[in-house]
Design an enzyme around this catalytic site. Structure first.
Site, PDB file in Angstrom:
ATOM      1  N   PHE A  73       0.861  -1.197   0.000  1.00  0.00           N
ATOM      2  CA  PHE A  73       0.000   0.000   0.000  1.00  0.00           C
ATOM      3  C   PHE A  73       0.897   1.247   0.000  1.00  0.00           C
ATOM      4  O   PHE A  73       0.770   2.146   0.827  1.00  0.00           O
ATOM      5  CB  PHE A  73      -0.933   0.027   1.232  1.00  0.00           C
ATOM      6  CG  PHE A  73      -1.683  -1.256   1.461  1.00  0.00           C
ATOM      7  CD1 PHE A  73      -2.893  -1.484   0.810  1.00  0.00           C
ATOM      8  CD2 PHE A  73      -1.181  -2.237   2.302  1.00  0.00           C
ATOM      9  CE1 PHE A  73      -3.583  -2.675   1.013  1.00  0.00           C
ATOM     10  CE2 PHE A  73      -1.867  -3.428   2.503  1.00  0.00           C
ATOM     11  CZ  PHE A  73      -3.072  -3.648   1.865  1.00  0.00           C
TER      12      PHE A  73
ATOM     13  N   ALA B 201       2.078  -2.681  -9.672  1.00  0.00           N
ATOM     14  CA  ALA B 201       0.669  -2.278  -9.579  1.00  0.00           C
ATOM     15  C   ALA B 201      -0.156  -3.548  -9.444  1.00  0.00           C
ATOM     16  O   ALA B 201      -0.453  -4.212 -10.442  1.00  0.00           O
ATOM     17  CB  ALA B 201       0.273  -1.495 -10.824  1.00  0.00           C
TER      18      ALA B 201
ATOM     19  N   CYS C   8      -5.164   3.241  10.059  1.00  0.00           N
ATOM     20  CA  CYS C   8      -5.518   4.663  10.163  1.00  0.00           C
ATOM     21  C   CYS C   8      -7.019   4.832  10.332  1.00  0.00           C
ATOM     22  O   CYS C   8      -7.544   5.931  10.169  1.00  0.00           O
ATOM     23  CB  CYS C   8      -5.009   5.441   8.953  1.00  0.00           C
ATOM     24  SG  CYS C   8      -5.690   4.843   7.404  1.00  0.00           S
TER      25      CYS C   8
HETATM   26  N1  SAH Z   1       1.748   4.145   2.835  1.00  0.00           N
HETATM   27  C1  SAH Z   1       1.307   5.283   2.071  1.00  0.00           C
HETATM   28  C2  SAH Z   1      -0.157   5.601   2.238  1.00  0.00           C
HETATM   29  C3  SAH Z   1      -1.096   4.468   1.950  1.00  0.00           C
HETATM   30  S1  SAH Z   1      -2.682   4.960   1.472  1.00  0.00           S
HETATM   31  C4  SAH Z   1       2.207   6.484   2.372  1.00  0.00           C
HETATM   32  O1  SAH Z   1       3.066   6.400   3.254  1.00  0.00           O
HETATM   33  O2  SAH Z   1       2.045   7.492   1.727  1.00  0.00           O
HETATM   34  C5  SAH Z   1      -3.387   3.459   1.001  1.00  0.00           C
HETATM   35  C6  SAH Z   1      -3.010   2.977  -0.395  1.00  0.00           C
HETATM   36  O3  SAH Z   1      -3.509   1.651  -0.518  1.00  0.00           O
HETATM   37  C7  SAH Z   1      -3.620   3.753  -1.551  1.00  0.00           C
HETATM   38  O4  SAH Z   1      -2.602   4.263  -2.361  1.00  0.00           O
HETATM   39  C8  SAH Z   1      -4.469   2.725  -2.326  1.00  0.00           C
HETATM   40  O5  SAH Z   1      -4.357   2.858  -3.750  1.00  0.00           O
HETATM   41  C9  SAH Z   1      -3.863   1.425  -1.887  1.00  0.00           C
HETATM   42  N2  SAH Z   1      -4.756   0.250  -1.919  1.00  0.00           N
HETATM   43  C10 SAH Z   1      -6.060   0.181  -1.572  1.00  0.00           C
HETATM   44  N3  SAH Z   1      -6.506  -1.090  -1.668  1.00  0.00           N
HETATM   45  C11 SAH Z   1      -5.465  -1.841  -2.082  1.00  0.00           C
HETATM   46  C12 SAH Z   1      -5.287  -3.243  -2.354  1.00  0.00           C
HETATM   47  N4  SAH Z   1      -6.280  -4.103  -2.219  1.00  0.00           N
HETATM   48  N5  SAH Z   1      -4.076  -3.664  -2.737  1.00  0.00           N
HETATM   49  C13 SAH Z   1      -3.033  -2.791  -2.872  1.00  0.00           C
HETATM   50  N6  SAH Z   1      -3.153  -1.474  -2.635  1.00  0.00           N
HETATM   51  C14 SAH Z   1      -4.341  -0.992  -2.240  1.00  0.00           C
END
Ligand code: SAH
Length: 407
Positions: A240, A289, A351
């Site tokens: 993520f 991705a 969060c």
């Molecule tokens: N760690 C990041 C913030 C994470 S926000 C930082 O430090 O800036 C959460 C992220 O999870 C988003 O970018 C979203 O696109 C991604 N996300 C949501 N569901 C997901 C999934 N099932 N698999 C992978 N990524 C996902």
């Protein structure tokens, strides 16, 4: 200084509370729930976003705040009788900046990224302002703050002077849809300049136009520094990853390899761009991705990761989603415990405001037991000092993290 006549207190519409409902206000809690309201007084009916005076059932002054339709009916701006005008905003913003300066977050060499205003934590419920170099990104979470946005922007300019070149307003998705405010994202002042901002000496492109939140997750700054401290020689998996904050810190910390994963292709583009800014041509990093769960089923390397970061989006946006959210956290963490190398370190976060510290621990500890791993807590993490929690508003605490040593 300009003073809006509608804000002169004797003209404010009044909200009278039910008997006994003033107690939480006397303890400085900044919210009034709709059920606490007995009736309203004034020449005209209330409009969403109105600044109102709040009185007890026996007519005593309690507070001034912003009214809107919803379960949180009033967000309190002050517990004193005072004008809510540009001077008011200016004083509150200056006070918020002073806190950041006094604790060494604002005006620090190599760091021009920080949260200036954190809603209730800065006595400005419903308002968020993040600073990225010479650009401020402002976000309203209440109709009242939306109504006051121009006064607030003006106050911000007064406080910052030459240091500030632009104020971008990004409230399209944070305001109640039903209020039909016709809100659009856009510059309240200035225009887009340099989109690169610095955090602890690392450079990041900030996409305030299309990015999540105000463009960057400033709240993980201190936790990213901790990742940097533990990254040396490790194989790091940043799940993520969004803009790749944790990944860039891990690279600087001397990681052997860093893999960043996000389901959004746009996020992966951002990680790659940020990596290029800081470590051009460094082939220790790769971004994917892909869905987190799918990726963890079939990771692209044979020898396992020994530092994993799990920073998923809020699984529970509301209390009623709590049960499912906890299952989600357990499932995700169990996968990480299954795949991490013995002696590995797991950084795991939530969060979701609706998931408290104990809930989160239970979910993570259950996951460890399911994966049959022996685990020790190294650190308990939270939001940083520029996201302060007002002690009279414990709901402001939302970010929780654990750093775990996995045998
Ligand atoms: N760690 C990041 C913030 C994470 S926000 C930082 O430090 O800036 C959460 C992220 O999870 C988003 O970018 C979203 O696109 C991604 N996300 C949501 N569901 C997901 C999934 N099932 N698999 C992978 N990524 C996902």
């Amino acid at each position: 200084m300009k003073q809006s006549s509608t804000n002169v207190n004797h003209e404010l519409k009044k909200i009278i509370l039910r008997r006994g409902k003033e107690e939480s206000l006397r303890r400085y809690h900044p919210w009034i729930f709709s059920g606490a309201i007995h009736h309203t007084e004034g020449d005209a009916p209330l409009d969403e976003g109105d600044t109102v005076e709040v009185l007890s059932s026996d007519g005593k002054f309690l507070a001034i705040g912003h009214w809107q339709i919803g379960s949180i009916a009033v967000r309190v701006l002050t517990f004193r009788r005072q004008h809510i005008d540009q001077t008011f905003w200016q004083k509150r913003i200056a006070a918020a900046l002073e806190v950041r300066r006094s604790i060494g977050i604002a005006d620090r060499e190599g760091n021009d990224t920080y949260r200036l205003v954190h809603g209730e934590g800065d006595n400005l419920p419903g308002l968020v302002i993040d600073i990225y170099g010479a650009t401020a990104v402002m976000q309203a979470h209440s109709v009242g703050m939306h109504v006051c946005r121009h006064e607030i922007a003006e106050a911000l300019r007064e406080v910052f002077g030459e240091q500030l070149k632009a104020i971008y307003y990004k409230s399209e998705t944070t305001l109640p849809f039903k209020a039909q405010l016709g809100q659009e994202n856009g510059f309240l002042w200035g225009e887009s300049g340099n989109d690169v901002a610095y955090e602890n000496g690392l450079a990041f492109h900030i996409d305030w136009f299309k990015g999540q939140k105000t463009g960057f997750f400033i709240d993980q700054r201190d936790n990213r520094s901790l990742v940097e401290r533990y990254a040396r020689g490790r194989k790091v998996l940043n799940m993520f990853c969004y803009t790749g904050g944790f990944s860039v810190y891990a690279m600087r910390g001397g990681a052997e390899l860093v893999h960043s994963v996000d389901s959004s292709a746009k996020a992966v583009e951002l990680v790659d761009a940020n990596m290029e800014l800081n470590f051009p041509g460094d082939n220790r990093h790769a971004a994917f991705a892909e869905d987190a769960f799918k990726f963890m089923e079939k990771p692209p390397i044979v020898s396992p990761y020994d530092l994993i970061i799990l920073d998923p989006p809020a699984f529970a946006k509301h209390k009623d989603a709590l049960h499912n959210a906890l299952r989600g956290y357990t499932k995700l963490n169990a996968k990480a415990f299954e795949m991490i190398q013995p002696g590995g370190i797991l950084f795991t976060f939530s969060c979701s405001q609706a998931v408290d510290k104990d809930h989160f621990r239970t979910a993570v500890f259950t996951a460890a037991a399911m994966a049959r791993r022996k685990v020790r807590i190294l650190h308990q993490l939270h939001q940083p000092a520029d996201h302060p929690v007002n002690i009279y508003h414990p709901e402001g605490e939302y970010l929780k993290g654990l750093v775990l040593y996995v045998e």
